[in-house]
Design an enzyme around this catalytic site. Structure first.
Site, short mmCIF file in Angstrom:
data_model
loop_
_atom_site.label_atom_id
_atom_site.label_comp_id
_atom_site.label_asym_id
_atom_site.label_seq_id
_atom_site.Cartn_x
_atom_site.Cartn_y
_atom_site.Cartn_z
N GLY A 40 53.76 50.53 60.06
CA GLY A 40 52.68 51.20 59.34
C GLY A 40 52.07 50.42 58.18
O GLY A 40 50.94 50.68 57.79
N GLU A 94 55.48 49.18 51.53
CA GLU A 94 55.64 50.35 52.40
C GLU A 94 54.31 51.09 52.49
O GLU A 94 53.53 51.12 51.53
CB GLU A 94 56.75 51.24 51.81
CG GLU A 94 57.02 52.55 52.50
CD GLU A 94 57.59 52.43 53.89
OE1 GLU A 94 56.99 51.71 54.70
OE2 GLU A 94 58.60 53.08 54.18
N ASP A 98 57.99 59.03 51.64
CA ASP A 98 58.11 60.49 51.74
C ASP A 98 59.43 60.89 51.07
O ASP A 98 59.48 61.05 49.85
CB ASP A 98 58.03 60.89 53.22
CG ASP A 98 57.99 62.39 53.41
OD1 ASP A 98 58.04 63.14 52.41
OD2 ASP A 98 57.93 62.84 54.57
N PHE A 145 49.75 65.45 56.85
CA PHE A 145 50.11 64.26 57.62
C PHE A 145 48.89 63.37 57.67
O PHE A 145 47.78 63.83 57.96
CB PHE A 145 50.56 64.63 59.03
CG PHE A 145 51.27 63.52 59.74
CD1 PHE A 145 52.63 63.32 59.55
CD2 PHE A 145 50.57 62.65 60.57
CE1 PHE A 145 53.29 62.27 60.19
CE2 PHE A 145 51.23 61.60 61.21
CZ PHE A 145 52.59 61.42 61.03
N ASP A 152 49.97 55.96 61.74
CA ASP A 152 49.67 56.46 63.08
C ASP A 152 50.16 57.88 63.32
O ASP A 152 50.99 58.43 62.58
CB ASP A 152 50.34 55.57 64.12
CG ASP A 152 51.84 55.82 64.20
OD1 ASP A 152 52.50 55.74 63.14
OD2 ASP A 152 52.34 56.14 65.28
N ARG A 158 45.77 53.85 64.00
CA ARG A 158 46.13 52.78 63.04
C ARG A 158 44.92 51.94 62.66
O ARG A 158 44.87 51.37 61.58
CB ARG A 158 47.19 51.85 63.66
CG ARG A 158 48.55 52.46 63.87
CD ARG A 158 49.56 51.34 64.14
NE ARG A 158 50.80 51.81 64.74
CZ ARG A 158 51.82 52.31 64.07
NH1 ARG A 158 51.75 52.44 62.77
NH2 ARG A 158 52.91 52.68 64.71
#
Ligand code: IMP
Ligand code: MG
Length: 180
Positions: A40, A94, A98, A145, A152, A158
């Site tokens: 990610g 990162e 979360d 989200f 993704d 992405r």
């Protein structure tokens, strides 16, 4: 059903600010190790490292987390990391923090490999997710989200230049995280 959250230009501004802070913090460093968590973070990392003005060595670590109904599995592929960082600083890049489980596990691995200090740069952190970063771009409201700019949902989105929210909450989108 995607809704806009952070535009391409707003993201670019925040990434530039993070790079400027890092350039100030590491202006005297002779070498800094940068670890990109895949998949990610690839787009954030590409934009960030091109603005750094201190010498870096880049590494890549796969991090996969999966949230089932009652348990969470985290797998880290750290084989590509060196056995020692030679008492030099490490910056971990990162996409989104979360719970902080991914970052926590990587921090522990890095600490065991002789880093002088460990800093975390996260483009996003989820409000009330509990995870912490030293540099971060945006705080995502709890329950959303997000996709795009590297992040993704089931491998999709992405490639988007901006960050959007998906019309599901994190509790129902959990099984998408095995593609992080
Ligand atoms: P943590 O280990 O709970 O901090 O979860 C962080 C990882 O879960 C990140 O590296 C992401 O890849 C993934 N993740 C968490 N929330 C989202 C999201 O909203 N969109 C896409 N991936 C997410
Ligand atoms: Mg990630």
């Amino acid at each position: 059903m995607l809704s806009p959250l952070y535009s391409e230009s707003v993201i670019a501004d925040r990434v530039r600010e993070i790079a400027e802070r890092m350039n100030a913090d590491f202006k005297n460093a002779d070498i800094v190790h940068v670890i990109v968590t895949l998949n990610g973070s690839f787009m954030f990392a590409a934009d960030l490292v091109r603005q750094l003005r201190f010498p870096i060595v880049m590494h890549f670590a796969g991090a996969t987390s999966y949230t089932g109904v009652e348990r969470k599995q985290l797998r880290i592929n750290a084989e590509a990391l060196p056995p020692s960082f030679g008492n030099k600083p490490v910056i971990l890049i990162e996409d989104i923090v979360d719970t902080g489980n991914t970052i926590g596990a990587l921090r522990q691995m890095i600490a065991e490999r002789f880093a002088s200090e460990i800093k975390v740069a996260a483009l996003l952190r989820r409000q009330s997710g509990g995870g912490k970063a030293d540099y971060y771009g945006f705080t995502v409201p709890a329950g959303l989200f997000v996709v795009g700019y590297g992040l993704d949902l089931d491998g999709r989105y992405r490639e988007l230049r901006d960050i959007k929210t998906v019309g599901v909450t994190t509790s129902t989108a959990g099984d998408a995280r095995n593609l992080c």
